[in-house]
Design a protein around this motif. Structure first.
Motif, PDB file in Angstrom:
ATOM      1  N   ALA A 156      18.552  -4.166 -48.693  1.00  0.00           N
ATOM      2  CA  ALA A 156      18.171  -5.582 -48.793  1.00  0.00           C
ATOM      3  C   ALA A 156      17.166  -5.960 -47.710  1.00  0.00           C
ATOM      4  O   ALA A 156      16.250  -6.756 -47.945  1.00  0.00           O
ATOM      5  CB  ALA A 156      19.412  -6.464 -48.691  1.00  0.00           C
ATOM      6  N   GLN A 157      17.311  -5.379 -46.512  1.00  0.00           N
ATOM      7  CA  GLN A 157      16.357  -5.648 -45.445  1.00  0.00           C
ATOM      8  C   GLN A 157      14.984  -5.080 -45.788  1.00  0.00           C
ATOM      9  O   GLN A 157      13.956  -5.727 -45.582  1.00  0.00           O
ATOM     10  CB  GLN A 157      16.856  -5.057 -44.130  1.00  0.00           C
ATOM     11  N   GLU A 158      14.986  -3.858 -46.307  1.00  0.00           N
ATOM     12  CA  GLU A 158      13.712  -3.242 -46.689  1.00  0.00           C
ATOM     13  C   GLU A 158      13.035  -4.046 -47.790  1.00  0.00           C
ATOM     14  O   GLU A 158      11.827  -4.304 -47.741  1.00  0.00           O
ATOM     15  CB  GLU A 158      13.934  -1.806 -47.155  1.00  0.00           C
ATOM     16  N   ALA A 159      13.809  -4.464 -48.768  1.00  0.00           N
ATOM     17  CA  ALA A 159      13.242  -5.257 -49.866  1.00  0.00           C
ATOM     18  C   ALA A 159      12.695  -6.579 -49.349  1.00  0.00           C
ATOM     19  O   ALA A 159      11.653  -7.061 -49.813  1.00  0.00           O
ATOM     20  CB  ALA A 159      14.314  -5.512 -50.926  1.00  0.00           C
ATOM     21  N   THR A 160      13.377  -7.178 -48.377  1.00  0.00           N
ATOM     22  CA  THR A 160      12.929  -8.446 -47.817  1.00  0.00           C
ATOM     23  C   THR A 160      11.599  -8.296 -47.096  1.00  0.00           C
ATOM     24  O   THR A 160      10.694  -9.118 -47.242  1.00  0.00           O
ATOM     25  CB  THR A 160      13.993  -9.002 -46.849  1.00  0.00           C
ATOM     26  N   VAL A 161      11.474  -7.231 -46.301  1.00  0.00           N
ATOM     27  CA  VAL A 161      10.221  -7.008 -45.584  1.00  0.00           C
ATOM     28  C   VAL A 161       9.074  -6.773 -46.562  1.00  0.00           C
ATOM     29  O   VAL A 161       7.989  -7.350 -46.423  1.00  0.00           O
ATOM     30  CB  VAL A 161      10.360  -5.809 -44.621  1.00  0.00           C
ATOM     31  N   ARG A 162       9.299  -5.935 -47.571  1.00  0.00           N
ATOM     32  CA  ARG A 162       8.229  -5.663 -48.540  1.00  0.00           C
ATOM     33  C   ARG A 162       7.866  -6.932 -49.312  1.00  0.00           C
ATOM     34  O   ARG A 162       6.696  -7.176 -49.618  1.00  0.00           O
ATOM     35  CB  ARG A 162       8.656  -4.542 -49.491  1.00  0.00           C
ATOM     36  N   HIS A 163       8.861  -7.741 -49.624  1.00  0.00           N
ATOM     37  CA  HIS A 163       8.592  -9.016 -50.306  1.00  0.00           C
ATOM     38  C   HIS A 163       7.766  -9.931 -49.408  1.00  0.00           C
ATOM     39  O   HIS A 163       6.842 -10.605 -49.878  1.00  0.00           O
ATOM     40  CB  HIS A 163       9.924  -9.681 -50.669  1.00  0.00           C
ATOM     41  N   ALA A 164       8.075  -9.945 -48.123  1.00  0.00           N
ATOM     42  CA  ALA A 164       7.359 -10.813 -47.191  1.00  0.00           C
ATOM     43  C   ALA A 164       5.903 -10.397 -47.019  1.00  0.00           C
ATOM     44  O   ALA A 164       5.041 -11.232 -46.723  1.00  0.00           O
ATOM     45  CB  ALA A 164       8.062 -10.806 -45.835  1.00  0.00           C
ATOM     46  N   LEU A 165       5.603  -9.104 -47.209  1.00  0.00           N
ATOM     47  CA  LEU A 165       4.231  -8.623 -47.043  1.00  0.00           C
ATOM     48  C   LEU A 165       3.328  -9.000 -48.216  1.00  0.00           C
ATOM     49  O   LEU A 165       2.098  -8.991 -48.075  1.00  0.00           O
ATOM     50  CB  LEU A 165       4.229  -7.100 -46.892  1.00  0.00           C
ATOM     51  N   ALA A 166       3.889  -9.328 -49.350  1.00  0.00           N
ATOM     52  CA  ALA A 166       3.106  -9.583 -50.556  1.00  0.00           C
ATOM     53  C   ALA A 166       2.307 -10.878 -50.435  1.00  0.00           C
ATOM     54  O   ALA A 166       2.790 -11.877 -49.886  1.00  0.00           O
ATOM     55  CB  ALA A 166       4.022  -9.648 -51.772  1.00  0.00           C
ATOM     56  N   TYR A 167       1.098 -10.862 -50.987  1.00  0.00           N
ATOM     57  CA  TYR A 167       0.283 -12.080 -50.987  1.00  0.00           C
ATOM     58  C   TYR A 167       0.983 -13.203 -51.736  1.00  0.00           C
ATOM     59  O   TYR A 167       0.929 -14.366 -51.320  1.00  0.00           O
ATOM     60  CB  TYR A 167      -1.089 -11.821 -51.618  1.00  0.00           C
ATOM     61  N   ALA A 168       1.655 -12.883 -52.840  1.00  0.00           N
ATOM     62  CA  ALA A 168       2.311 -13.912 -53.641  1.00  0.00           C
ATOM     63  C   ALA A 168       3.379 -14.646 -52.841  1.00  0.00           C
ATOM     64  O   ALA A 168       3.580 -15.859 -53.026  1.00  0.00           O
ATOM     65  CB  ALA A 168       2.938 -13.290 -54.893  1.00  0.00           C
TER      66      ALA A 168
END
Length: 235
Positions: A156-168
């Motif tokens: 969940a932490q990894e998914a959160t970081v990758r989500h935060a990096l997205a332009y969207a």
């Protein structure tokens, strides 16, 4: 005579390079104004002040001119270099530094990213450059996970970081009026909350649960402030 011929060739080459640059800059401006999907070779030629055949003389097809446009735009607007934060030992501070620089970059270049992500599915010539952007963000995320906590980060932490990096993600938060610094604080709260939940999970039988080991068994006993009702006398 030979010197004059060399001068003519150099001048011709300079003129051709100038024309090519005008075409690329016209394409870049139209992409930002209209989006890649609505940018035509005719529109590029008109903006650059040349004929359509001149555009094709420098670029054989849409893919070539779009790739030249992307390369030129990225040379003027390079994304943040991960070397700026990868030496930071503390995981949370590393994420903060990365997001702060990335979000500032998104804000500065928002219009081009907006139209590019919007049109990428409809413009084959745009798909290769945008794949390069996705590869950059994936590699950026890979470098952020080390040191975020004990061992590897939770999924969940990894998914959160990758989500935060997205332009969207940035665009959605910006649309709601958040400044970049507030967005970064919010993401770090998400990550910290996930870590806290992992260390201190709420489980059945926890002392905080009024039901003990069986959460479905809740005894309805009136407390001292809720006296039992007296039965009504039969008539």
């Amino acid at each position: 005579m030979k010197e004059k011929r060399n001068y003519t060739l150099r001048k011709r080459a300079a003129t051709q390079e100038e024309t090519r640059t005008r075409i690329v800059e016209a394409t870049m401006a139209l992409h930002e104004e209209l989006g890649p999907r609505a940018t035509t070779i005719s529109a590029i030629a008109e903006r650059a002040g040349v004929q359509r055949l001149t555009v094709y003389r420098h670029f054989p097809d849409d893919t070539a001119v779009f790739q030249a446009c992307t390369s030129h735009w990225l040379s003027l607007n390079p994304p943040p270099d991960p070397a700026q934060w990868l030496k930071i030992e503390d995981g949370a501070q590393r994420v903060r530094a990365a997001l702060s620089r990335l979000y500032a970059y998104y804000r500065r270049t928002a219009r081009m990213w907006e139209v590019s992500f919007r049109d990428v599915a409809d413009v084959p010539a745009l798909q290769q450059p945008m794949q390069g952007v996705r590869d950059y963000l994936r590699a950026l995320g890979d470098g952020l996970f080390d040191g975020m906590g004990e061992g590897a980060p939770a999924p969940a932490q990894e998914a959160t970081v990758r989500h935060a990096l997205a332009y969207a993600t940035w665009a959605s938060l910006a649309e709601q009026g958040l400044e970049d610094s507030a967005m970064v604080d919010l993401v770090l709260c998400w990550i910290d909350g996930l870590g806290t939940a992992k260390k201190d999970p709420a489980a059945p039988g926890d002392a905080r649960s009024p039901a003990g080991d069986d959460p479905e068994r809740i005894e309805e006993e009136p407390g001292p402030s809720a006296p039992k009702r007296k039965p009504r006398p039969r008539r």
